[in-house]
Design an enzyme around this catalytic site. Structure first.
Site, PDB file in Angstrom:
ATOM      1  N   GLY A 115       0.782  -1.240   0.000  1.00  0.00           N
ATOM      2  CA  GLY A 115       0.000   0.000   0.000  1.00  0.00           C
ATOM      3  C   GLY A 115       0.806   1.279   0.000  1.00  0.00           C
ATOM      4  N   ARG A 124      -0.917 -16.504 -11.398  1.00  0.00           N
ATOM      5  CA  ARG A 124      -2.275 -16.795 -11.873  1.00  0.00           C
ATOM      6  C   ARG A 124      -2.607 -18.278 -11.727  1.00  0.00           C
ATOM      7  NH1 ARG A 124      -4.064 -13.559 -17.359  1.00  0.00           N
ATOM      8  NH2 ARG A 124      -3.813 -11.430 -16.583  1.00  0.00           N
ATOM      9  N   GLY A 141       3.460   1.505  -2.082  1.00  0.00           N
ATOM     10  CA  GLY A 141       4.148   1.481  -3.367  1.00  0.00           C
ATOM     11  C   GLY A 141       3.537   2.437  -4.367  1.00  0.00           C
ATOM     12  N   LYS A 180       4.107 -13.593 -13.437  1.00  0.00           N
ATOM     13  CA  LYS A 180       2.690 -13.246 -13.262  1.00  0.00           C
ATOM     14  C   LYS A 180       1.790 -14.411 -13.668  1.00  0.00           C
ATOM     15  CE  LYS A 180       3.196  -8.227 -13.629  1.00  0.00           C
ATOM     16  NZ  LYS A 180       2.964  -7.000 -14.413  1.00  0.00           N
ATOM     17  N   HIS A 230      10.489  -4.658 -23.298  1.00  0.00           N
ATOM     18  CA  HIS A 230       9.095  -4.251 -23.122  1.00  0.00           C
ATOM     19  C   HIS A 230       8.718  -3.133 -24.095  1.00  0.00           C
ATOM     20  CE1 HIS A 230       8.754  -5.964 -18.736  1.00  0.00           C
ATOM     21  NE2 HIS A 230       9.069  -6.858 -19.642  1.00  0.00           N
TER      22      HIS A 230
END
Length: 313
Positions: A11, A142, A13, A138, A270
């Site tokens: 919280g 998941r 960040g 990620k 990216h």
């Protein structure tokens, strides 16, 4: 309908603090995980105290203390993780597996939002090394969520405006270019730019919405789908100054990775996917497990990039 009680992990960040603000603004009972690992980070502590003054609860627990984590999770309905996944700061996405274990054992969580908030990792299976690690991790989180049958929502927020807009998408700086600007390829590939406060607001809008249950929510506000050329044109119009434009072919950008540090190599990869391959906009949203946030929540007055640029020019 009674509003869910929310626990934000991460919280203090970059995105986490905006999620906390949105949660408080939307009237949710909001808790923030305060980890003993905060150590001597006075800035984080002061931020936590400012949130406490605004009504947030601080819940002390380490991610390494399973019992304390389960107890923290049992006090809320929704858990939002905003743990850092960027390589130029702290990168600790895999710590979320401990959070998944705690949520699984607690058994009471109605919705978990893991830390994603970027490109959709499910669509990045062919991503370049070394930057693909972000998407691989990620996807692993998941898998753990889905195997544990934890109700969830995944947020794909695309490009954070503060990192891409004032600098006109230049790498290695956050400041507006003064004389020249590097353009990726022909500069016409569409990208999606989202104000970070809007990321927080759309995230909190999702948590009690059955339409977002077990789905990926893409943040694609229509007026913020822009090419780099269109963004530069907006900046030039506002500043009254025309920049010299230098086009970089894709192979030249990729070659620039050689011999640089890991974080830079991740960033270059990216950028290549975003600005040359168009990975944010080269697909339509429409499958059963997908929704678009600005269509679900038209009441959110999202920030347009003209307004965003005005703050910096």
């Amino acid at each position: 309908m009674e509003k869910s009680r929310v626990l934000v992990v991460g919280g203090t960040g970059y995105i986490g603090r905006r999620i906390v603000k949105a949660s408080l603004a939307q009237g949710h009972e909001t808790s923030i995980l305060m980890r003993p690992e905060i150590g001597l980070d006075i800035d984080k502590l002061e931020m936590l105290m400012s949130f406490k003054a605004r009504g947030a609860r601080l819940v002390e627990a380490s991610l390494d203390d399973h019992r304390a984590l389960v107890a923290a999770v049992k006090q809320v309905d929704v858990v939002v993780s905003a743990m850092s996944g960027v390589h130029f700061r702290s990168h600790n996405l895999m710590l979320q597996l401990k959070l998944v274990e705690a949520i699984k054992e607690a058994g009471n969580v109605k919705r978990f939002i893991p830390s994603e908030f970027g490109m959709d990792p499910a669509r990045m299976g062919q991503a370049l090394e070394p930057g693909r690690v972000t998407f691989d991790e990620k996807r692993e989180i998941r898998r753990a969520i889905e195997e544990a049958n934890i109700p969830h929502t995944y947020i794909s927020a695309n490009c954070f405006a503060a990192y891409f807009v004032p600098n006109l998408c230049q790498m290695g700086t956050l400041l507006p270019p003064k004389e020249k600007v590097l353009i990726y390829g022909d500069g016409n590939v569409k990208v999606i730019l989202v104000d970070e406060h809007d990321v927080g607001m759309y995230t909190i809008k999702c948590i009690d919405d059955p339409r977002a249950m077990n789905k990926t929510i893409y943040l694609r506000p229509a007026e913020n789908i822009l090419s780099q050329n269109e963004l530069i044109a907006k900046s030039e119009k506002l500043s009254g100054k025309v920049l010299e434009k230098i086009h970089i072919p894709g192979d030249e950008l990729l070659a620039s990775m050689e011999g640089t540090d890991f974080a830079n190599q991740v960033g270059v990869g990216h950028y290549y996917h975003i600005f040359y391959e168009g990975c944010l906009t080269n697909f339509d949203i429409g499958d059963a497990g997908e929704e678009e946030a600005s269509l679900l929540y038209p009441e959110v007055q999202y920030t347009r990039m003209d307004e965003f640029l005005k703050r910096y020019l």
